[in-house]
Enzyme design. Structure first.
Site, PDB file in Angstrom:
ATOM      1  N   ARG A 289      53.621  38.619 135.155  1.00  0.00           N
ATOM      2  CA  ARG A 289      53.645  37.006 135.383  1.00  0.00           C
ATOM      3  C   ARG A 289      53.298  36.560 136.783  1.00  0.00           C
ATOM      4  NH1 ARG A 289      58.026  32.520 134.672  1.00  0.00           N
ATOM      5  NH2 ARG A 289      56.854  30.911 133.676  1.00  0.00           N
TER       6      ARG A 289
ATOM      7  N   ILE B 229      52.756  26.615 134.355  1.00  0.00           N
ATOM      8  CA  ILE B 229      52.563  27.787 133.503  1.00  0.00           C
ATOM      9  C   ILE B 229      53.907  27.614 132.340  1.00  0.00           C
ATOM     10  CG2 ILE B 229      53.760  29.146 135.445  1.00  0.00           C
ATOM     11  CD1 ILE B 229      52.653  31.758 134.391  1.00  0.00           C
ATOM     12  N   SER B 230      53.659  27.925 131.182  1.00  0.00           N
ATOM     13  CA  SER B 230      54.772  27.738 130.404  1.00  0.00           C
ATOM     14  C   SER B 230      55.910  28.498 130.607  1.00  0.00           C
ATOM     15  CB  SER B 230      54.423  27.859 128.735  1.00  0.00           C
ATOM     16  OG  SER B 230      53.406  26.669 128.452  1.00  0.00           O
ATOM     17  N   GLN B 231      56.917  28.362 130.311  1.00  0.00           N
ATOM     18  CA  GLN B 231      58.215  29.258 130.273  1.00  0.00           C
ATOM     19  C   GLN B 231      58.020  30.420 129.388  1.00  0.00           C
ATOM     20  OE1 GLN B 231      61.235  26.431 128.088  1.00  0.00           O
ATOM     21  NE2 GLN B 231      62.114  28.605 128.358  1.00  0.00           N
ATOM     22  N   PRO B 232      58.349  31.455 129.664  1.00  0.00           N
ATOM     23  CA  PRO B 232      58.116  32.786 128.875  1.00  0.00           C
ATOM     24  C   PRO B 232      58.481  32.666 127.298  1.00  0.00           C
ATOM     25  CG  PRO B 232      58.829  33.571 130.986  1.00  0.00           C
ATOM     26  CD  PRO B 232      58.951  32.011 130.981  1.00  0.00           C
TER      27      PRO B 232
END
Length: 206
Positions: free
Chosen positions: A32, A58-61
């Protein structure tokens, strides 16, 4: 330290209900930190969204894992992604499906994501610069469609590209957004509400 941070992240995702071992292994495998700026790389494995260029995120995992899990991907799946963004979600999908077709309307992001994905030797991805609300610019049908920006309704051209038996996952709503899964049967679209989320808005050409 990186390995410890990844293990902590995976443990957190499991407590949040992510059960698919292939998805968890893919999150462990995909770096990431390569999809964010250097000054934020120490936060790469925190379970939070992070800013990227052009006012995007960037979206959270957890969200990446949840949306991927909802798609019920198979090794032979062809996937349409609306909103390439950083390319991180694209990379996760590429490890789990046959081919990813990803559209990004911001040229800078599209070019940067393409370079990052090639650097990771992920060759089962086709990226395109354009208006994702119009779908992929051929009459191709997809086993799965993921939309990484929120709108009040799914654009009809995207819905038309979902195969019978296919699954679409997207955040729906404006101020109050709900992660939603839509399954296409022979006779109808079946809609399931999953949970509240917060995404950047899906932009339509006027």
């Amino acid at each position: 330290m990186k390995n410890k941070n990844i293990q902590n992240l995976l443990a957190k995702l499991k407590t949040q209900g992510i059960k698919n071992s292939k998805i968890l292994q893919t999150i462990k495998k995909v770096p990431r930190e390569q999809f964010i700026s250097k000054n934020l790389q120490n936060q790469a494995y925190e379970n939070i969204p992070l800013p990227i260029q052009c006012g995007q995120t960037i979206s959270q995992p957890y969200i990446v894992a949840k949306m991927t899990e909802l798609l019920l991907l198979q090794p032979q799946s062809n996937v349409l992604e609306i909103g390439t963004g950083s390319g991180y979600q694209t990379a996760i999908l590429a490890h789990l499906a046959k081919h990813i077709f990803s559209i990004e309307r911001i040229k800078t992001l599209q070019l940067q994501a393409k370079k990052k994905l090639q650097k990771l030797k992920l060759y089962n991805i086709s990226t395109k610069y354009g208006d994702g609300t119009k779908g992929w610019p051929t009459n191709k049908l997809f086993d799965a469609i993921i939309i990484t920006a929120a709108s009040e309704k799914i654009p009809s051209k995207i819905m038309q590209q979902l195969k019978q038996g296919g699954i679409l996952v997207a955040p729906i709503g404006k101020k109050q957004q709900i992660l939603t899964r839509i399954s296409k049967t022979k006779k109808q679209f079946i809609q399931e509400t999953i949970e509240p989320v917060h995404f950047v808005p899906l932009i339509y050409d006027t």
